[in-house]
Every structure is written in structure tokens, then in C-alpha cells.
Scaffold this motif. Structure first.
Motif, PDB file in Angstrom:
ATOM      1  N   PHE A  78       4.786  -0.593  10.732  1.00  0.00           N
ATOM      2  CA  PHE A  78       4.116   0.391  11.577  1.00  0.00           C
ATOM      3  C   PHE A  78       3.623   1.567  10.739  1.00  0.00           C
ATOM      4  O   PHE A  78       2.524   2.088  10.963  1.00  0.00           O
ATOM      5  CB  PHE A  78       5.072   0.886  12.665  1.00  0.00           C
ATOM      6  N   LYS A  79       4.420   1.990   9.766  1.00  0.00           N
ATOM      7  CA  LYS A  79       4.017   3.117   8.916  1.00  0.00           C
ATOM      8  C   LYS A  79       2.782   2.776   8.092  1.00  0.00           C
ATOM      9  O   LYS A  79       1.898   3.615   7.899  1.00  0.00           O
ATOM     10  CB  LYS A  79       5.173   3.520   8.012  1.00  0.00           C
ATOM     11  N   VAL A  80       2.709   1.535   7.592  1.00  0.00           N
ATOM     12  CA  VAL A  80       1.530   1.115   6.840  1.00  0.00           C
ATOM     13  C   VAL A  80       0.301   1.121   7.742  1.00  0.00           C
ATOM     14  O   VAL A  80      -0.780   1.600   7.361  1.00  0.00           O
ATOM     15  CB  VAL A  80       1.744  -0.284   6.224  1.00  0.00           C
ATOM     16  N   LEU A  81       0.455   0.599   8.955  1.00  0.00           N
ATOM     17  CA  LEU A  81      -0.650   0.617   9.918  1.00  0.00           C
ATOM     18  C   LEU A  81      -1.058   2.045  10.240  1.00  0.00           C
ATOM     19  O   LEU A  81      -2.248   2.368  10.308  1.00  0.00           O
ATOM     20  CB  LEU A  81      -0.243  -0.111  11.199  1.00  0.00           C
ATOM     21  N   SER A  82      -0.074   2.920  10.450  1.00  0.00           N
ATOM     22  CA  SER A  82      -0.363   4.323  10.756  1.00  0.00           C
ATOM     23  C   SER A  82      -1.201   4.967   9.658  1.00  0.00           C
ATOM     24  O   SER A  82      -2.153   5.709   9.931  1.00  0.00           O
ATOM     25  CB  SER A  82       0.948   5.097  10.940  1.00  0.00           C
ATOM     26  N   LYS A  83      -0.872   4.678   8.394  1.00  0.00           N
ATOM     27  CA  LYS A  83      -1.652   5.222   7.273  1.00  0.00           C
ATOM     28  C   LYS A  83      -3.084   4.714   7.317  1.00  0.00           C
ATOM     29  O   LYS A  83      -4.033   5.455   7.047  1.00  0.00           O
ATOM     30  CB  LYS A  83      -0.996   4.843   5.949  1.00  0.00           C
ATOM     31  N   ALA A  84      -3.251   3.424   7.660  1.00  0.00           N
ATOM     32  CA  ALA A  84      -4.595   2.852   7.740  1.00  0.00           C
ATOM     33  C   ALA A  84      -5.394   3.508   8.857  1.00  0.00           C
ATOM     34  O   ALA A  84      -6.578   3.817   8.692  1.00  0.00           O
ATOM     35  CB  ALA A  84      -4.505   1.346   7.949  1.00  0.00           C
ATOM     36  N   VAL A  85      -4.757   3.730  10.006  1.00  0.00           N
ATOM     37  CA  VAL A  85      -5.442   4.370  11.136  1.00  0.00           C
ATOM     38  C   VAL A  85      -5.792   5.808  10.787  1.00  0.00           C
ATOM     39  O   VAL A  85      -6.912   6.284  11.067  1.00  0.00           O
ATOM     40  CB  VAL A  85      -4.565   4.330  12.404  1.00  0.00           C
ATOM     41  N   ARG A  86      -4.851   6.522  10.167  1.00  0.00           N
ATOM     42  CA  ARG A  86      -5.126   7.903   9.783  1.00  0.00           C
ATOM     43  C   ARG A  86      -6.235   7.977   8.740  1.00  0.00           C
ATOM     44  O   ARG A  86      -7.041   8.908   8.731  1.00  0.00           O
ATOM     45  CB  ARG A  86      -3.846   8.564   9.272  1.00  0.00           C
TER      46      ARG A  86
END
Length: 378
Positions: free
Chosen positions: A148-156
Motif C-alpha cells: 500500500f505504501k508503494v502504491l501511495s507513493k505512486a499516486v502521490r
């Protein structure tokens, strides 16, 4: 005896279907004095480690706007399968906390996938729905929080959002129980849709032995055969059984000559969010302890929520005056991205960067007044 209250569903609770179904209930029950009941369930699905800036033991703080929230729906086949983020939704609540704006990130959006030392992931370009799956593979095990944290970085990275104030993961495998506990939803069907997956009775359609086009057992774009469930365009709200509602918002292929894309599916999911929140806030739910307990029990098995040190109850109370009907759903322009004739994924169109700048500067309302084509027609 529960006192009569004006039920105003918190807009944050509409950000994903499961949150709209279960956490909207929290607000209504909190208002009628059911916090003791809620407390016995919410600890089961609270995990602040999802947020980059907080830990599991983070201290609570005042919940004040502007706020941004990341909600992700996953559909893992089993506990050992890396989860793909099939639904990615961001909600923005302005500083005055008077409303909320909801927009989807296409699952096939072609973006920069960030490096991650914990999973050994190297920085590269790819479809954004792969970020969570790749980031979750840690030391031979599945670490959903890290994914989820990796995805969050991609979205940000693609939106310019610096950090999220709240987050949630919804496991659609267990979400069916929440929808069944509610007994279905009422919503307007905005286009004719035929189900790729289910029969008119709600059973799984049989799979083809061989693809009729490629004459191979694998590789079919449409690998099912036989009668299909159908959903007819309606001028008014109609009642959908739990299996019908879940099936309808799952569809993303053209059917019976009607053009349909993943952007249509995003719109249907947003409409479903609103319908679920209304259903969850109805008198039949928040005054029925038995039904309420079933919903919260199902939520504990399918929902993971991070409130930055604040509990789901505190979020519900902080946003209790926001009306479910005030939510604005956004349709961001976009289309296919190609390398010659090879399809790489989706890309955002003109005007999207200006929208993300408006989110960062908390001026989404004025921006949409100047760009009304980005507002979904309900």
C-alpha cells in the motif's frame, strides 16, 4: 429508546464502497449513542501503519480540513497472492469541510513506479495497479501494508499530493458479506450493461474450453459463454440485490454494441459509493442492532483503516455534519498511451495537471466552476 436525529452521512465514508457501507454506519450509530457497540469492532480493522507519516501507535490529533484520503480496493485470490489494486479512489475535503470531491485513478494508468528497499523493487514505469502487488512481496511473504505504501507513493507522484490524512484497503473477497448484510442498494442504472461474469440467476457463467478467435485454451478477452445477467438503463432508482450491485459495478467491457470503458466502471463505482452510504445511513440500519452487528463484523474481515492516530469513531464525529448528497464526483480526462502500436496503459489528458494543482491549493470548487465538463452527471 434512540432519539430522533438528522442523519447526515460523513462524506469521507463514501470514498469506497466498503467504507460507504460500514463506516457511514459508524457516524449514524455514534449520533444515536452506540459508541460502545462500535468500539468492540473498530479495533479489528484499524492499522495506522498504512500511512507513510504515522505509525501504529500514532497519537490522535484534531481532524481539520483540507484533508485528502486514499482508498484502495483489492481482490486477492488467496492470502498468498500479491494484491492488485483494482479500484483506486482519492477524496479531497476542503478547509471548510463543507463538501467532498471524489476522483478515481485508472487502474491501467502508466506511471513511475517508485523503488522500495523493503521489497527490493526497482524504480520503473508501469501500470499503477501493479505497484501494490510488487511492493507487497517482502522476504517471500505478502506484506499488504508495504504494498500500500508503494502504491501511495505512486499516486502521490502523479497527483502531487504530499501526504494522505487517512487511508483504507477494502478486500472485495470479504466485502460481499457487507453488501449482503445491508440487503442490497437502490441506484439509477445510467447505461445498458450485460454481465461478463454472471448468468441472469447470479451464477458463474461457464468458461470456454478454447478461444473461438485464437483457437487456444487461454488468451480470450471474453472467456465465458451462455446467458448473461443484464442491467437496463433506468430513469429512476431501482433496487439491486447484493450480487447484482456488485456485478454491475464490476463490468468494464462493451456489451450489446454499447461502448464501455474502465472510465464507465469508475463512474459506476462512484455512484455505488453514494448509494451504499445512503443505505447504511437509513433508519432500517442504524436502529437495527442485529443488522448493524453483522455489517460491522463483516467490515472487520474485509476493511483496513488508517486514520493517522484517530479512530474511525473520531473521524465519523469530526465529519458528522457533511451531507452524503453534497459529494461531487470527478471524471478526469484520459485515454490510451501507446509505444507505436503497443498499448502501454492509460494516461491523463489535458487539464488534469491543473486539477491536481487546484487540489494542492484547496480550490477545487472554483476550478470546477470554470471546468464543468469534469463533473460527473448523476
Amino acid at each position: 429508546m434512540a432519539r430522533t436525529v438528522k442523519r447526515r452521512a460523513p462524506l469521507w465514508a463514501k470514498v469506497t464502497t466498503a467504507v460507504g457501507a460500514s463506516l457511514a454506519v459508524l457516524s449514524g450509530v455514534a449520533l444515536v449513542g452506540g459508541q460502545t457497540l462500535i468500539a468492540s469492532y473498530t479495533s479489528d480493522f484499524t492499522d495506522n501503519s498504512l500511512l507513510e507519516s504515522t505509525s501504529a501507535n500514532a497519537a490522535s490529533k484534531d481532524i481539520k480540513g483540507p484533508l485528502t484520503m486514499l482508498l484502495v480496493g483489492i481482490d486477492p485470490r488467496n492470502a498468498k497472492t500479491p494484491p492488485l489494486s483494482d479500484s483506486i479512489v482519492v477524496a479531497h475535503i476542503p478547509a471548510d469541510m463543507s463538501t467532498a470531491y471524489l476522483f478515481s485513478i485508472p487502474r491501467d494508468l502508466y506511471v513511475d513506479i517508485p523503488a522500495d528497499s523493503k521489497s527490493g523493487l526497482r524504480a520503473h514505469k508501469g501500470k499503477i495497479n501493479s505497484a501494490m502487488a510488487l511492493g507487497s512481496q517482502v522476504d517471500g511473504k505478502i506484506d499488504v501494508s508495504n504494498g500500500f505504501k508503494v502504491l501511495s507513493k505512486a499516486v502521490r507522484g502523479v497527483t502531487g499530493i504530499k501526504d494522505f490524512d487517512a487511508a483504507a484497503i477494502i478486500n472485495f473477497g470479504g466485502f460481499k458479506n457487507i453488501v449482503e448484510a445491508l440487503g442490497g442498494v437502490s441506484m439509477v442504472i445510467d447505461m445498458d450493461v450485460k454481465s461478463e461474469h454472471l448468468t441472469p440467476e447470479g451464477k458463474q457463467r461457464p468458461r470456454l474450453d478454447r478461444c473461438p478467435v485464437k483457437n487456444t485454451p487461454k488468451g480470450c478477452d471474453h472467456p465465458y459463454t451462455g446467458p448473461q445477467a443484464s442491467y437496463k438503463k433506468s430513469a429512476k432508482s431501482i433496487r439491486l440485490e447484493p450480487w447484482q450491485a456488485l456485478d454491475y459495478v464490476r463490468q468494464r467491457y462493451a456489451n450489446a454494441g454499447v461502448p464501455m470503458t474502465d472510465y464507465d466502471r469508475q463512474r459506476h463505482q462512484q455512484q455505488f459509493i453514494k448509494a451504499m452510504a445512503k443505505e447504511a445511513m437509513s433508519k432500517d440500519v442504524i436502529t437495527d442492532v442485529s443488522k448493524l452487528s453483522k455489517i460491522l463484523d463483516a467490515a472487520g474481515k474485509s476493511l483496513t483503516f488508517a486514520g493517522g492516530g484517530n479512530s474511525p469513531i473520531e473521524w465519523a464525529v469530526a465529519l458528522k455534519n457533511l451531507n452524503v448528497d453534497d459529494m461531487t464526483t470527478i471524471k478526469l480526462p484520459g485515454g490510451g498511451k501507446f509505444d507505436g502500436s503497443s498499448y502501454l496503459g492509460e494516461e491523463f489528458g489535458a487539464g488534469t495537471d491543473d486539477f491536481f494543482e487546484a487540489v494542492a491549493e484547496d480550490r477545487v470548487g472554483p476550478f470546477l466552476l470554470d471546468n464543468p465538463a469534469m463533473v460527473n452527471n448523476e
